[in-house]
Design a protein around this motif. Structure first.
Motif, short mmCIF file in Angstrom:
data_model
loop_
_atom_site.label_atom_id
_atom_site.label_comp_id
_atom_site.label_asym_id
_atom_site.label_seq_id
_atom_site.Cartn_x
_atom_site.Cartn_y
_atom_site.Cartn_z
N THR A 1 0.68 -1.07 0.27
CA THR A 1 0.08 -0.01 -0.08
C THR A 1 0.80 1.19 0.00
O THR A 1 1.90 1.26 0.85
CB THR A 1 -0.86 0.00 1.06
OG1 THR A 1 -0.11 -0.15 2.45
CG2 THR A 1 -1.85 -1.19 1.11
N ASP B 1 1.94 5.57 -0.78
CA ASP B 1 1.74 6.98 -1.04
C ASP B 1 3.17 7.40 -1.59
O ASP B 1 3.87 7.85 -0.69
CB ASP B 1 1.23 7.70 0.15
CG ASP B 1 1.19 9.28 -0.01
OD1 ASP B 1 1.16 9.63 -1.20
OD2 ASP B 1 1.00 10.01 1.05
N PRO C 1 0.72 -3.23 -7.23
CA PRO C 1 0.54 -2.50 -5.89
C PRO C 1 -0.64 -2.65 -5.34
O PRO C 1 -1.75 -3.26 -6.12
CB PRO C 1 0.50 -1.08 -6.11
CG PRO C 1 0.14 -0.94 -7.71
CD PRO C 1 0.86 -2.13 -8.15
N ASN C 2 -0.87 -2.76 -4.02
CA ASN C 2 -2.33 -3.18 -3.43
C ASN C 2 -3.25 -2.08 -3.13
O ASN C 2 -4.21 -2.41 -2.64
CB ASN C 2 -1.86 -3.85 -1.99
CG ASN C 2 -2.68 -5.36 -1.80
OD1 ASN C 2 -3.21 -5.69 -2.78
ND2 ASN C 2 -2.63 -5.68 -0.53
N GLY C 3 -2.59 -0.92 -3.40
CA GLY C 3 -3.64 0.10 -3.23
C GLY C 3 -2.85 1.46 -2.91
O GLY C 3 -1.58 1.50 -2.25
N GLY C 4 -3.46 2.75 -3.27
CA GLY C 4 -2.80 3.91 -2.86
C GLY C 4 -2.63 4.70 -4.23
O GLY C 4 -3.04 4.70 -5.32
N ILE D 1 0.66 6.54 -6.62
CA ILE D 1 1.74 6.58 -7.35
C ILE D 1 1.81 7.79 -8.25
O ILE D 1 1.28 7.68 -9.32
CB ILE D 1 2.09 5.31 -7.83
CG1 ILE D 1 2.40 4.22 -7.08
CG2 ILE D 1 3.91 5.55 -8.52
CD1 ILE D 1 2.34 2.58 -7.61
N MET E 1 -0.51 -5.15 -14.07
CA MET E 1 -1.50 -5.18 -12.90
C MET E 1 -2.40 -6.47 -13.26
O MET E 1 -3.23 -6.60 -14.14
CB MET E 1 -2.49 -3.80 -12.89
CG MET E 1 -1.59 -2.75 -12.54
SD MET E 1 -1.13 -2.38 -10.73
CE MET E 1 -2.85 -2.02 -10.18
N LYS F 1 -8.27 0.05 -6.41
CA LYS F 1 -7.63 0.74 -5.40
C LYS F 1 -6.27 1.54 -5.53
O LYS F 1 -5.84 2.38 -4.69
CB LYS F 1 -7.44 -0.03 -4.48
CG LYS F 1 -8.63 -1.01 -3.62
CD LYS F 1 -8.32 -2.13 -2.78
CE LYS F 1 -9.58 -2.70 -1.87
NZ LYS F 1 -9.35 -3.60 -0.91
N THR F 2 -5.63 1.44 -6.72
CA THR F 2 -4.42 2.09 -7.00
C THR F 2 -4.71 3.13 -8.13
O THR F 2 -4.96 2.93 -9.21
CB THR F 2 -3.49 1.19 -7.14
OG1 THR F 2 -3.41 0.06 -6.41
CG2 THR F 2 -2.15 1.89 -7.67
N THR F 3 -4.13 4.35 -7.72
CA THR F 3 -4.02 5.36 -8.72
C THR F 3 -2.65 5.57 -9.15
O THR F 3 -1.68 5.83 -8.32
CB THR F 3 -4.55 6.71 -8.25
OG1 THR F 3 -6.25 6.49 -7.83
CG2 THR F 3 -4.51 7.84 -9.21
N ILE F 4 -2.32 5.29 -10.45
CA ILE F 4 -1.01 5.89 -10.94
C ILE F 4 -0.88 6.99 -11.74
O ILE F 4 -1.55 7.05 -12.95
CB ILE F 4 -0.46 4.65 -11.80
CG1 ILE F 4 -0.37 3.39 -10.61
CG2 ILE F 4 1.00 4.89 -12.28
CD1 ILE F 4 0.08 2.15 -11.33
#
Length: 294
Positions: free
Chosen positions: A236, A238, A251-254, A256, A266, A275-278
C-alpha cells in the motif's frame, strides 16, 4: 567519586580487571586472556587496544575514546548498558550485542559480520561499516546520521529507526521492520523493505530489483529511482518519484506519482486495480500479467 587511573599497562590472562568500577584506563593493551573487563561499571578508556575475546560483558557506564579492537577481540561489547564509543576502530566481528543506550560516534567497523544485534536505544553518527551482513538485526529505537554500509540484510527485524545522510549498499535492507524513516540517503540493493510496515523515504535515491514490495504503508516523498523494476508488489503506497521508474507490479492500493514508466503490470485476479491510482508522465506499456507467465 574520582576515578582511579590505570595507565601504560599491558594486561594478559583471564579477567585482569574483573568487576572493577570507577577507573580511568589510559594507553593500555589487553592481550591473550578472555573477559578483561567483565562485570565492570563506570569505566573510561582512552587509547586502549583489545587483542582478545569478550572484553566488555555485563557492564554499565562505559566510555571508550580512540580505542581499537583487533581481529580476535571479537564479541567485544555484549549485555552492556549506557556505553559510548568515540573515534574507535573495530576490526573484530560480532560486536555490540544486546546493549541498551549505546552511542557510536566516528566509528569504523571493517569486518562487521553479525554486529549490532538486538540492541535498544542506539545513536550512530559518522559510522562506516564494511562486510556488514546482518548488521543491526533486531534492534529498536535507532537514530543514525552520516552512515555508510556495505553488507547485505541490514536492519532485519528492527523497529523505530530514523536515518539521515546514509549510503547503503545492501541487499534485503529493512526487512521485517516497523516504523522506519530515511532522509537524504542513497540505497542500492535487491528486495528493499519487504514485509515491513510504516516505511518512509524522503529525498532519497533508490536502486532496487523487486524492491519496496509487501509493505504496509510505504511513503516516498521527493525520491528518485534508478534501475528499479517490479516495484511495489502487494504494497500500500503513497509515492512521489521525481523522474521515471522501470516497472510497477501489482501494488495493493494507494497513489503513485512519477515520471515516465516503462511498464505497469496489474493482475486483476491478484489485486483490486481500482484501489491504486498511478499518475505517470507517460507509460510505454501496460500488461495484465507478467511476461514470464504464458
Amino acid at each position: 567519586m574520582d576515578k582511579q587511573i590505570v595507565t601504560d599497562r599491558s594486561f594478559v590472562g583471564e579477567r585482569p580487571l574483573y568487576g572493577c568500577s570507577n577507573l580511568s584506563v589510559v594507553n593500555c593493551s589487553f592481550a591473550d586472556g578472555e573477559s578483561p573487563l567483565k562485570e565492570c561499571s563506570n569505566i573510561d578508556l582512552d587509547n586502549c587496544v583489545f587483542k582478545w575475546k569478550y572484553p566488555f560483558w555485563y557492564c554499565t557506564d562505559i566510555t571508550a575514546i580512540n580505542c581499537k579492537w583487533e581481529e580476535m577481540g571479537r564479541a567485544g561489547v555484549w549485555y552492556v548498558n549506557n556505553s559510548k564509543f568515540v573515534d574507535c576502530h573495530v576490526e573484530a566481528p560480532k560486536n555490540f550485542r544486546r546493549c541498551k543506550n549505546l552511542t557510536l560516534k566516528n566509528v569504523t567497523i571493517p569486518n562487521a559480520l553479525e554486529t549490532l544485534w538486538f540492541c535498544d536505544d542506539v545513536t550512530m553518527k559518522d559510522v562506516v561499516v564494511a562486510n556488514g551482513d546482518y548488521f543491526g538485526m533486531g534492534c529498536s529505537n535507532i537514530k543514525i546520521d552520516n552512515f555508510c554500509i556495505k553488507g547485505n540484510y541490514t536492519f532485519d527485524g528492527c523497529k523505530n529507526i530514523e536515518v539521515h545522510n546514509a549510503k547503503m549498499l545492501s541487499k534485503d535492507a529493512f526487512w521485517n521492520c516497523d516504523n522506519v524513516t530515511v532522509y537524504d540517503s542513497f540505497i542500492s540493493g535487491e528486495y528493499l523493505g519487504w514485509n515491513s510496515s510504516n516505511l518512509t523515504f524522503i529525498n532519497c535515491t533508490i536502486e532496487s530489483l523487486q524492491g519496496l514490495c509487501y509493505i504496509n504503508n510505504l511513503v516516498m516523498k521527493n525520491c528518485k529511482t534508478t534501475n528499479t523494476n517490479l516495484a511495489f508488489e502487494f504494497s500500500t503506497v503513497d509515492v512521489e518519484i521525481e523522474g521515471g521508474i522501470v516497472s510497477i507490479f501489482n501494488p495493493n492500493g494507494g497513489l503513485i506519482k512519477c515520471g515516465p514508466v516503462e511498464e505497469i503490470i496489474m493482475e486483476k485476479d491478484r489485486v483490486d486495480v481500482s484501489k491504486t491510482t498511478i499518475e505517470a508522465e507517460s507509460v510505454e506499456r501496460t500488461l495484465d500479467k507478467p511476461e514470464w507467465i504464458e
